[in-house]
Design an enzyme around this catalytic site. Structure first.
Site, short mmCIF file in Angstrom:
data_model
loop_
_atom_site.label_atom_id
_atom_site.label_comp_id
_atom_site.label_asym_id
_atom_site.label_seq_id
_atom_site.Cartn_x
_atom_site.Cartn_y
_atom_site.Cartn_z
N PHE A 18 9.03 3.23 6.40
CA PHE A 18 7.74 2.58 6.13
C PHE A 18 7.52 1.45 7.16
O PHE A 18 7.36 0.29 6.81
CB PHE A 18 7.66 2.02 4.70
CG PHE A 18 8.02 3.02 3.64
CD1 PHE A 18 7.05 3.82 3.07
CD2 PHE A 18 9.35 3.18 3.22
CE1 PHE A 18 7.36 4.76 2.09
CE2 PHE A 18 9.68 4.12 2.25
CZ PHE A 18 8.69 4.90 1.67
N ASP A 61 6.60 6.24 9.51
CA ASP A 61 5.46 5.84 8.68
C ASP A 61 4.55 7.06 8.53
O ASP A 61 4.46 7.88 9.44
CB ASP A 61 4.69 4.68 9.33
CG ASP A 61 3.80 3.94 8.32
OD1 ASP A 61 4.18 2.82 7.90
OD2 ASP A 61 2.74 4.47 7.96
N SER A 62 3.87 7.14 7.39
CA SER A 62 3.02 8.31 7.15
C SER A 62 1.66 8.17 7.83
O SER A 62 0.90 9.11 7.88
CB SER A 62 2.83 8.54 5.66
OG SER A 62 2.24 7.39 5.09
N ASN A 100 6.09 11.61 5.96
CA ASN A 100 6.22 11.09 4.61
C ASN A 100 7.71 10.81 4.40
O ASN A 100 8.55 11.68 4.61
CB ASN A 100 5.71 12.16 3.63
CG ASN A 100 5.88 11.73 2.19
OD1 ASN A 100 6.89 11.13 1.80
ND2 ASN A 100 4.88 12.04 1.39
N ASP A 112 10.78 -0.35 3.10
CA ASP A 112 9.74 -1.31 2.71
C ASP A 112 8.46 -0.55 2.30
O ASP A 112 7.44 -0.61 2.98
CB ASP A 112 9.46 -2.26 3.90
CG ASP A 112 8.52 -3.38 3.53
OD1 ASP A 112 8.34 -3.67 2.34
OD2 ASP A 112 7.94 -4.00 4.46
N CYS A 143 7.14 -4.33 -3.27
CA CYS A 143 6.04 -5.29 -3.32
C CYS A 143 5.13 -4.99 -4.50
O CYS A 143 3.96 -5.33 -4.50
CB CYS A 143 5.27 -5.32 -2.00
SG CYS A 143 4.60 -3.72 -1.53
#
Ligand code: SAH
Length: 382
Positions: free
Chosen positions: A219, A241-242, A267, A286, A326
């Site tokens: 991520f 990262d996607s 993904n 993350d 988060c």
């Protein structure tokens, strides 16, 4: 000043210090209230619970900005903005205002050098938008103010989604040097207010473990962790990262900084399924907030566990896992329990090197758990 009352003496969060009251909890005293009205909330016995901004459409009808009786006028706003900024350590890249935690519910202000990004999230705060811009201009002399009023949560308050600049000119993306790394940022688009400023301290903290290690940045967004790890001398860095936009931006940032890092669009769940045999010495996870509401909690915890379990399996002995959540709804203890389950299923012993949280410019208000959204842990696998 107008006042409203709690309907009953049943326990509710505002009675134990929380800064919100919900529409269903409030007896409006047959008054017509406008968005942005300053309203005192009283308990059933008439004792004051403070002054709040009113929103008609939102479930969160009342958000406290002061414990005492105060109008949310120009004077209050200017004082609150000054105190918020003076609580921060000096710097060029920092959050200047963090909503309820700075007595300015519904307002987020981030500074990117000479550009300031503002998010106005509630109908109550929207009434003060022009005054906020004036104060920022008078006190911080920014080159530009960008209003990123495109957060989906504005719709709960019946607000339009829009982005505009104070000058009226379109914002031109540019290079910004954050903690020694240059990033090409479009502050008028992209995720958050343009960059994950809340992770900038962790980028450096995790980089301390990177020297000589094979690193994976799950991520990766625009490469915050990857580039600091590369700069700190990682043996190799791979970011996933996607979002195509993110991996393109990350690769461009790496090139500009002459740092070696490879970025792949995938993904993360699929990536782990397809890469069961690779080994790493340092893995960062993350992910975005999986638990957006109560209903999503169980699925979110399964998602977090799956990711952490897979990451632990790919770590060489002595390898480091820097892992974050988060989601406001996931507490630090939920997060640690999930990590424990993941380690048990991965049959790995893991030692907690650091428990991490938010940087001090994203302050946590003790009686407002929603302000404590970012949790993390740095673990070492045996
Ligand atoms: N680590 C980054 C911030 C990550 S934010 C930093 O410090 O700057 C979360 C990122 O996850 C976003 O960039 C988003 O595009 C990406 N993302 C969301 N779902 C994903 C998925 N299933 N697989 C991979 N990336 C995903």
């Amino acid at each position: 000043m107008k006042f409203v009352r709690l309907k009953s003496s049943r326990p509710c969060r505002v009675l134990s210090g929380h800064p919100w009251a919900f529409a269903g909890e409030i007896d409006r005293q047959n008054q017509k209230l406008e968005d942005g009205d300053c309203v005192e909330l009283r308990d059933v016995r008439g004792r004051s619970l403070g002054s709040g901004l009113w929103s008609n459409r939102s479930q969160i009808a009342w958000r406290r900005y002061a414990r005492e009786m105060r109008l949310f006028d120009r004077k209050f706003l200017r004082e609150a903005l000054s105190s918020a900024v003076s609580r921060r350590s000096p710097g060029q890249y920092r959050r200047l205002v963090w909503s309820e935690a700075d007595h300015l519910p519904g307002l987020v202000v981030d500074q990117f050098d000479r550009a300031i990004v503002v998010q106005v999230l509630t109908a109550g705060m929207a009434c003060a938008q022009n005054e906020i811009a004036l104060w920022l201009k008078d006190n911080l002399s920014p080159r530009e103010i960008i209003f990123r009023n495109d957060a989906a949560s504005r719709q709960y308050d019946g607000l339009e989604l829009e982005v505009h600049t104070e000058s009226g000119d379109p914002f031109v993306p540019d290079w910004f040097n954050i903690e020694g790394v240059e990033y090409f940022l479009d502050l008028s688009g992209g995720q958050k207010t343009g960059f994950y400023l809340d992770q900038r301290e962790q980028h450096l903290q995790v980089a301390k473990y990177a020297h000589g290690r094979r690193a994976l940045d799950g991520f990766c967004n625009q490469g915050g962790f990857s580039l600091q790890m590369a700069r700190a001398g990682a043996a190799s860095v791979e970011g996933i990262d996607s979002s195509e936009e993110c991996v393109t931006a990350a690769a461009r940032n790496a090139e500009r900084n002459k740092l070696a890092a490879k970025f792949t669009r995938a993904n993360m769940f699929d990536w782990f399924t397809e890469n069961r045999t690779q080994k790493f010495d340092l893995i960062v996870l993350d992910p975005p907030p999986f638990a957006k509401n109560k209903e999503a909690m169980a699925g979110a915890m399964r998602g977090y566990k799956e990711l952490n379990l897979r990451a632990l399996r790919l770590l060489n002995p002595g390898g480091i896992l820097a892992t974050y959540s988060c989601s406001q709804r996931v507490s630090t203890s939920d997060f640690l329990a999930m990590l424990g389950d993941a380690a048990a299923d991965a049959k790995r012993e893991a030692r907690v090197l650091e428990i991490t949280g938010q940087p001090s410019d994203h302050p946590v208000l003790l009686n407002f758990p929603e302000s404590h959204y970012l949790k993390g842990a740095i673990l070492q696998a045996e």
